[in-house]
Design a protein around this motif. Structure first.
Motif, mmCIF file in Angstrom:
data_model
loop_
_atom_site.group_PDB
_atom_site.id
_atom_site.type_symbol
_atom_site.label_atom_id
_atom_site.label_comp_id
_atom_site.label_asym_id
_atom_site.label_seq_id
_atom_site.Cartn_x
_atom_site.Cartn_y
_atom_site.Cartn_z
ATOM 1 N N ALA A 1 -13.164 -5.221 3.615
ATOM 2 C CA ALA A 1 -13.067 -4.411 4.835
ATOM 3 C C ALA A 1 -12.230 -3.158 4.579
ATOM 4 C CB ALA A 1 -12.466 -5.227 5.969
ATOM 5 N N GLY A 2 -11.144 -3.322 3.843
ATOM 6 C CA GLY A 2 -10.321 -2.167 3.504
ATOM 7 C C GLY A 2 -11.092 -1.139 2.694
ATOM 8 N N TYR A 3 -11.909 -1.620 1.760
ATOM 9 C CA TYR A 3 -12.698 -0.710 0.936
ATOM 10 C C TYR A 3 -13.674 0.083 1.792
ATOM 11 C CZ TYR A 3 -14.824 0.772 -3.483
ATOM 12 O OH TYR A 3 -15.269 1.501 -4.561
ATOM 13 N N ALA A 4 -14.312 -0.596 2.758
ATOM 14 C CA ALA A 4 -15.242 0.091 3.653
ATOM 15 C C ALA A 4 -14.518 1.163 4.470
ATOM 16 C CB ALA A 4 -15.920 -0.914 4.587
ATOM 17 N N ILE A 5 -13.321 0.838 4.929
ATOM 18 C CA ILE A 5 -12.520 1.818 5.683
ATOM 19 C C ILE A 5 -12.196 3.030 4.810
ATOM 20 C CG2 ILE A 5 -10.276 2.215 6.773
ATOM 21 C CD1 ILE A 5 -10.377 -0.756 7.659
ATOM 22 N N GLY A 6 -11.800 2.756 3.580
ATOM 23 C CA GLY A 6 -11.460 3.842 2.669
ATOM 24 C C GLY A 6 -12.648 4.721 2.340
ATOM 25 N N GLY B 1 -7.482 -2.709 -0.679
ATOM 26 C CA GLY B 1 -8.886 -2.339 -0.556
ATOM 27 C C GLY B 1 -9.072 -0.883 -0.169
ATOM 28 N N ILE B 2 -8.282 -0.417 0.803
ATOM 29 C CA ILE B 2 -8.397 0.975 1.257
ATOM 30 C C ILE B 2 -8.116 1.948 0.115
ATOM 31 C CG2 ILE B 2 -7.348 2.736 2.738
ATOM 32 C CD1 ILE B 2 -6.881 0.510 4.818
#
Length: 426
Positions: free
Chosen positions: A93-98, A146-147
């Motif tokens: 989820a953090g990666y998607a936000i980033g 992740g972000i």
């Protein structure tokens, strides 16, 4: 008249010293964004290419270290077994936000400073994950890891911008080899390190690697200053418009969404059946099985060179067909190990090749918006991967391995049908 930024450069335009930072100034007007880049790519040396590849691999691996460690982390932190998978979800989820909120900044901020700043934040989040106790710290730091790991997706467009047009596919392929290698090695490396330094030590070691890359990159990553009239809100708002208005971006994103969904489905479901009879693998043996995917990294540079030679159309068909063939092999792997092993190799070859072919195509669209193009492309197929992972367990438990193979083959088959319907060989 401005020069086209994708015009091949003269040999004299390439840097003599690959260690010396190259200050990139382009001269490309962008009617869609109202921006102007004041540079023309001067090339990218071998040392910088290796650094970019290594950095991308180290950052991308942060998303996958937790996958084989969730049970160990859960026991250590008191997290309920039913909630352990949320650790991985937080990173994803953090990666998607980033991807949505940070990667597009590369189109308006100086690239070197943005990448280094993101890596600094990644380093602090890894340190927090390794040192801070409690569930709140676990999930908040995992989300931040992740972000900030999207720094990898800022590096790839920078590499494409530094590369001359006639070698862009090769350079992107080489950098992507490092990124994909990091993804594929993360699971077995995490399992091995956890036996010796514990799960917190895994993230501590990752932090040390990121720190080393950060220190090196400070001296040799070149500056690239985009010039754009867009503000941040307008920048983020343009992402949806790009998906609608750029047919190449939309098609390549959807092709790879189907491919990445099948990839995620395979690598989520295959370890589950290996834990069961007749295989009854140990966690260590499953970790060794995941190494089969490492062979897929050879596809990235090969695909990049094929694209540079004008073979993207044929390469895409071959890549998608490999993913379909992988699930045909996998169907015979329910009780026999070798077909399953071959399936793991074949699906990685197809998916990694298609990823690089897609990036090569979208980076040809407009160099002034490459970070946004990359953000839309990655987010599109990342969502496909999430769907594939979510489908794997219900399909396996309710309908069995045959259903996993049918849906897994059907996803790239639908991409192939779409490709044949809308593409023409150029």
């Amino acid at each position: 008249m401005f020069k086209r930024a994708d015009r091949p450069l003269r040999p004299s335009a390439l840097p003599d010293d690959p260690l010396k930072p190259v200050h990139v100034m382009t001269a490309t007007s962008d009617a869609e964004t109202g921006s102007t880049l004041a540079s023309e790519p001067k090339g990218i040396g071998t040392v910088l290419t290796i650094l970019f590849a290594f950095a991308c691999g180290a950052l991308a691996a942060n998303l996958y270290y937790a996958q084989p460690l969730v049970a160990l982390i859960g026991r250590d932190t008191g997290l309920a077994v039913s909630l352990e998978s949320l650790i991985v979800t937080a990173a994803q989820a953090g990666y998607a936000i980033g991807l949505i909120l940070l990667v597009p900044l590369g189109d308006i901020f100086e690239n070197r400073k943005l990448i280094l700043a993101t890596m600094v934040l990644n380093l602090f989040s890894l340190a927090g994950l390794a040192l801070l106790p409690g569930l709140f710290a676990l999930f908040s730091m995992t989300l931040l890891v992740g972000i900030t790991s999207v720094g990898a997706q800022m590096i790839v467009p920078l590499a494409a911008s530094l590369a001359p047009a006639h070698k862009r596919g090769e350079i992107v392929g080489n950098v992507m080899t490092g990124l994909l290698g990091g993804i594929l090695l993360a699971r077995p490396v995490a399992s091995f390190l956890a036996e010796h330094v514990g799960w917190r030590g895994v993230f501590g070691v990752s932090g040390l690697v990121v720190a080393l890359i950060l220190a090196t990159g400070y001296f040799i990553i070149p500056s690239r200053q985009p010039r754009t009239g867009k503000g941040y809100r307008e920048l983020i708002g343009s992402l949806g418009h790009l998906f609608v208005s750029e047919p190449v971006l939309r098609r390549r994103g959807l092709y790879h969404a189907a491919m990445f969904a099948s990839f995620s489905m395979f690598w989520t479901a295959a370890p589950v059946i290996l834990f069961r009879e007749p295989f009854a693998f140990s966690p260590g043996e499953v970790a060794l099985f995941t190494l089969a995917g490492v062979f897929g990294v050879v596809a990235a540079p090969v695909a990049g060179r094929l694209a540079d030679r004008g073979h993207t159309h044929v390469g895409t068909m071959v890549a998608i067909c490999l993913a379909i063939a992988a699930f045909v092999l996998a169907w015979f792997g329910q009780t026999t190990f070798w077909p399953l092993l071959l399936a793991g190799i074949v699906i990685d070859l197809g998916v990694q090749a298609n990823l690089v072919l897609g990036q090569r195509e979208i980076y040809q669209l407009d160099e002034s918006i490459r970070n946004r193009l990359n953000a839309v492309y990655m987010t599109t197929f990342f969502l496909g991967g999430a769907i594939g992972s979510a489908l794997a367990s219900p399909l396996l438990e309710t309908f069995g391995w045959t259903a996993v193979c049918l849906v897994g083959a059907g996803l790239p088959a639908s991409a192939l049908a779409y490709f044949l319907l809308v593409e023409r060989e150029g």
